[in-house]
Design a protein around this motif. Structure first.
Motif, PDB file in Angstrom:
ATOM      1  N   GLN A 138     -30.933 -24.731 -13.792  1.00 30.96           N
ATOM      2  CA  GLN A 138     -29.774 -23.629 -12.283  1.00 30.96           C
ATOM      3  C   GLN A 138     -30.952 -22.773 -11.645  1.00 30.96           C
ATOM      4  O   GLN A 138     -31.155 -21.627 -12.212  1.00 30.96           O
ATOM      5  CB  GLN A 138     -28.714 -22.960 -12.954  1.00 30.96           C
ATOM      6  N   PRO A 139     -31.855 -23.713 -10.191  1.00 32.27           N
ATOM      7  CA  PRO A 139     -31.860 -22.720  -9.730  1.00 32.27           C
ATOM      8  C   PRO A 139     -31.797 -21.785  -9.172  1.00 32.27           C
ATOM      9  O   PRO A 139     -30.423 -21.425  -8.608  1.00 32.27           O
ATOM     10  CB  PRO A 139     -32.858 -23.758  -8.746  1.00 32.27           C
ATOM     11  N   ASN A 140     -32.469 -20.087  -9.254  1.00 29.77           N
ATOM     12  CA  ASN A 140     -31.790 -18.947  -9.037  1.00 29.77           C
ATOM     13  C   ASN A 140     -31.952 -17.978  -7.409  1.00 29.77           C
ATOM     14  O   ASN A 140     -32.971 -19.526  -7.230  1.00 29.77           O
ATOM     15  CB  ASN A 140     -31.293 -17.966  -9.784  1.00 29.77           C
ATOM     16  N   THR A 141     -31.729 -17.308  -6.882  1.00 30.05           N
ATOM     17  CA  THR A 141     -32.185 -17.373  -5.307  1.00 30.05           C
ATOM     18  C   THR A 141     -33.485 -17.182  -5.422  1.00 30.05           C
ATOM     19  O   THR A 141     -34.131 -17.364  -4.655  1.00 30.05           O
ATOM     20  CB  THR A 141     -30.987 -15.662  -4.994  1.00 30.05           C
ATOM     21  N   PHE A 142     -34.231 -16.068  -6.481  1.00 28.51           N
ATOM     22  CA  PHE A 142     -35.493 -15.747  -6.466  1.00 28.51           C
ATOM     23  C   PHE A 142     -36.087 -17.242  -6.257  1.00 28.51           C
ATOM     24  O   PHE A 142     -36.886 -17.504  -5.469  1.00 28.51           O
ATOM     25  CB  PHE A 142     -35.592 -15.126  -7.711  1.00 28.51           C
ATOM     26  N   MET A 143     -35.962 -18.384  -7.071  1.00 26.82           N
ATOM     27  CA  MET A 143     -36.685 -19.619  -6.822  1.00 26.82           C
ATOM     28  C   MET A 143     -36.778 -20.413  -5.337  1.00 26.82           C
ATOM     29  O   MET A 143     -37.557 -21.009  -4.791  1.00 26.82           O
ATOM     30  CB  MET A 143     -35.992 -20.040  -7.801  1.00 26.82           C
ATOM     31  N   TYR A 144     -35.100 -20.327  -5.290  1.00 35.28           N
ATOM     32  CA  TYR A 144     -34.567 -20.841  -3.771  1.00 35.28           C
ATOM     33  C   TYR A 144     -35.939 -19.802  -2.571  1.00 35.28           C
ATOM     34  O   TYR A 144     -36.940 -20.903  -1.893  1.00 35.28           O
ATOM     35  CB  TYR A 144     -33.896 -21.067  -3.332  1.00 35.28           C
ATOM     36  N   ASN A 145     -36.259 -19.052  -2.670  1.00 33.95           N
ATOM     37  CA  ASN A 145     -36.735 -17.686  -2.098  1.00 33.95           C
ATOM     38  C   ASN A 145     -38.029 -18.267  -2.144  1.00 33.95           C
ATOM     39  O   ASN A 145     -39.187 -18.515  -1.109  1.00 33.95           O
ATOM     40  CB  ASN A 145     -36.241 -16.806  -2.152  1.00 33.95           C
ATOM     41  N   THR A 146     -38.718 -18.566  -3.414  1.00 36.29           N
ATOM     42  CA  THR A 146     -40.223 -18.572  -3.299  1.00 36.29           C
ATOM     43  C   THR A 146     -40.443 -20.010  -2.872  1.00 36.29           C
ATOM     44  O   THR A 146     -41.355 -19.405  -2.585  1.00 36.29           O
ATOM     45  CB  THR A 146     -40.270 -18.348  -4.841  1.00 36.29           C
TER      46      THR A 146
END
Length: 659
Positions: free
Chosen positions: A105-113
């Motif tokens: 479950q990728p979170n917002t931080f991971m998408y942003n990264t």
């Protein structure tokens, strides 16, 4: 993103770390460039080691330990590994993709990264795909998601994608977030959309220093110097104080406006305010004063600097070079503790622009000998000097060595310089080849090739290029018409010359200058239309320059018009009484009409004024060196061999002539 929570794991997990990871965690190392999180409080030893990771081999060992203990399947540890891969220099996006794909479950931080990583890579389009994926997932985007997406659009040079992000900003209610709004202003600024940038700026309820500085920079970079200064004046009436970057941007606007008093007023504001006056800001002041030809103030700021870098010295060098004091500019160049390509380029450009091409070429050879790689600006100045001196061999060497061998990607300005050099040095085929291969041409490209054909007597070809230029929608300027009229002049195309001269103002709205009148005067004079020349001179809004009067005097000598020739001669002697050629033309004019008393007066005038006849000479370039020869000159080291060859050529010519 900043995290302020503590990440705990069991003692069993911590005690299972390998000795290598324990050694990593015991080292006190500074934060790496990939790691901008200063508020993390971590107790798990594996993650402590992760925070100090500095290479991919280290990362893989830490990741192996995380996999063995199951840490990698938790969101936060996976995000730290992902951040290292995506934000390292250079980004390791292949490995980042593997980490992202195995996260349940990728979170917002991971998408942003992932968006940030691909923006920094050579595939910014992939960043947009991850942003689109984020929008389709149940994961909530945050303000940074839009900031990073706009950066990706900027890197990808896709205005429509940025406009799409802007729409999502408004739809999801982020239009009042200051960071997002500032990013939108910056995005539109980077793409030259000044109106859109201003519209976003006007909609920001509480602007910060970044908002104001960005808007000022938008105007400054787009050539709207007055608007930039007006925006700065509005900023001073607000509660936001300018910083160092703001003042550097405003000084850039002052340079565009070209009003020294505005620059001085900005300097006064800097001195009165409690700003952090850095080397960069002082360099901007030196540069502003230098480019406004206020060398004394530039020197005063420079001398008052406690710390100087190479840009400080180069800015002062430019100030003296621009003012024409090349001796002091050279002294500064020689005294510089450190020189870079810009320093060398500035000195070369100073010589080239001051019509000292030999010194410019000598400086370039010294630069090459010092193993300093030239930049585009260097080569443009050097090629201009080659064009002035006819140094075709050096121009060819520059093309072969820097363009063909080193595969330098050349911009329009550099290609234009090559075209101009080849054309003026007589290699029209090379000039035409480069011109025809250009994917995008500007008015300078057309002017260079048209003028090249014109000065070598290919009038019809030059005029044909002029028609092609117009058909491709490129508007001619005053320099274009100098080339067009020169083409008519060298080819004796009187009717076409008159037609183009009239169309300058009636069709293109260009007011003829002295150079255009000189071309038309020379054209009419060559074919003996002296009465038309006289009428043209009377209608001129300005006095003819030396070239115009010289053309009239030479035509009067050829066609025996003493009255008009005397008038032209008097005008020329008033402009340049030390030019021996004027006296010679006047003397020949009077001698042709057997006015011997006038001939004596001209010769007596020469003696009384101490004017001596300048001997004519010819020159030839051999292996990059120029050899000059005067009439009956025997000073050359190979004069015997040269005259021997001339005798052979003379005998062969006489023999062929008799046949």
């Amino acid at each position: 993103m900043n995290f302020s929570f503590t990440f705990f794991f069991t003692r069993a997990q911590s005690s299972s770390m390998s000795p290598l990871l324990l050694r990593f965690s015991s080292l006190s190392r500074p934060k790496r460039t990939w790691n901008s999180n200063q508020k993390l409080l971590i107790t798990n030893q594996t993650l402590v080691a992760m925070e100090s990771c500095s290479s991919m081999p280290e990362l893989k060992q830490i990741q192996a330990q995380m996999t063995r203990t199951g840490l990698i399947f938790h969101c936060f540890p996976a995000s730290r590994v992902l951040a290292f891969c995506a934000l390292s220099n250079p980004p390791q996006m292949h490995h980042a993709c593997l980490i992202f794909a195995q996260s349940p479950q990728p979170n917002t931080f991971m998408y942003n990264t992932m968006i940030r990583g691909y923006t920094r890579s050579t595939l910014p389009s992939m960043a947009l795909l991850y942003f689109i994926a984020l929008m389709r997932e149940p994961v909530e985007p945050d303000a940074r998601s839009f900031v990073f997406a706009l950066k990706a659009c900027e890197k990808f040079a896709c205005v429509s994608a940025g406009e799409g992000v802007h729409c999502l900003v408004c739809k999801l209610g982020f239009q009042f977030d200051l960071v997002v709004e500032n990013s939108l202003v910056h995005f539109y600024a980077e793409h030259g959309r000044v109106g859109c940038a201003r519209k976003v700026f006007d909609g920001i309820p509480q602007r910060d220093v970044f908002s104001w500085t960005t808007m000022i920079d938008v105007y400054a970079r787009s050539g709207f110097g007055f608007e930039a200064f007006r925006t700065f004046s509005l900023m001073r009436t607000s509660d936001v104080r300018p910083n160092e970057v703001t003042m550097i941007t405003v000084l850039s606007a002052c340079l565009q406006i070209g009003v020294l008093n505005l620059g001085k007023s900005v300097h006064a504001i800097i001195e009165k305010s409690n700003l952090n006056v850095t080397v960069n800001l002082l360099n901007a002041l030196v540069d502003m004063y230098g480019k406004c030809c206020c060398v004394g103030s530039a020197r005063k700021v420079f001398d008052g600097m406690e710390t100087k870098d190479v840009f400080s010295w180069t800015s002062l060098l430019n100030a003296y070079a621009k003012s024409g004091d090349l001796e002091l500019a050279r002294q500064i160049f020689d005294d510089m503790p450190e020189k870079n390509a810009v320093s060398w380029s500035s000195m070369i450009a100073g010589y080239s622009q001051a019509n000292q091409p030999d010194e410019a070429l000598e400086m370039f050879r010294a630069m090459v000998a010092a193993s300093v790689e030239p930049i585009d600006a260097t080569l443009v100045s050097v090629l201009s000097s080659c064009a002035q001196t006819g140094c075709l061999d050096l121009g060819r060497w520059i093309y072969d060595h820097y363009i063909l061998e080193k595969q330098i990607i050349v911009g329009v300005n550099l290609v234009n310089a090559f075209i101009d050099m080849y054309a003026k040095c007589g290699d029209l085929s090379a000039a035409a080849k480069l011109f025809n291969e250009m994917p995008k041409r500007d008015s300078v490209s057309w002017n260079s090739i048209i003028t090249g054909y014109a000065i070598h007597g290919y009038g019809e070809e030059a005029l044909s290029l002029f028609e092609q230029m117009k058909s491709e929608g490129v508007s001619p300027d005053d320099i274009t018409f100098v080339g067009v009229l020169s083409a008519c002049n060298h080819s004796g195309l009187v009717a076409k010359g008159r037609k183009h001269f009239e169309e300058m103002k009636t069709v293109f709205g260009i007011e003829p200058r002295a150079e255009h009148y000189a071309c038309l005067i020379d054209l009419l004079s060559r074919v003996g239309l002296l009465e038309d020349v006289f009428e043209l001179v009377k209608r001129m809004p300005m006095e003819p320059d030396a070239a115009g009067w010289g053309a009239i005097l030479n035509a009067c000598r050829i066609h025996g018009n003493v009255e008009l020739g005397t008038c032209a001669g008097d005008k020329l002697l008033g402009l340049d009484p030390g030019d021996s050629g004027i006296y010679i033309l006047l003397s020949n004019l009077y001698a042709g009409k057997e006015k011997w008393n006038e001939v004596k007066k001209v010769r007596r005038m020469m003696r009384e004024r101490g004017v001596k006849k300048t001997p004519g000479f010819s020159s030839i370039e051999v292996d990059g060196k120029f050899h000059e020869f005067f009439s009956a000159d025997k000073s050359h080291i190979l004069s015997e061999e040269i005259y021997g060859i001339l005798d052979v050529l003379y005998i062969q010519f006489r023999f062929k002539h008799r046949q």
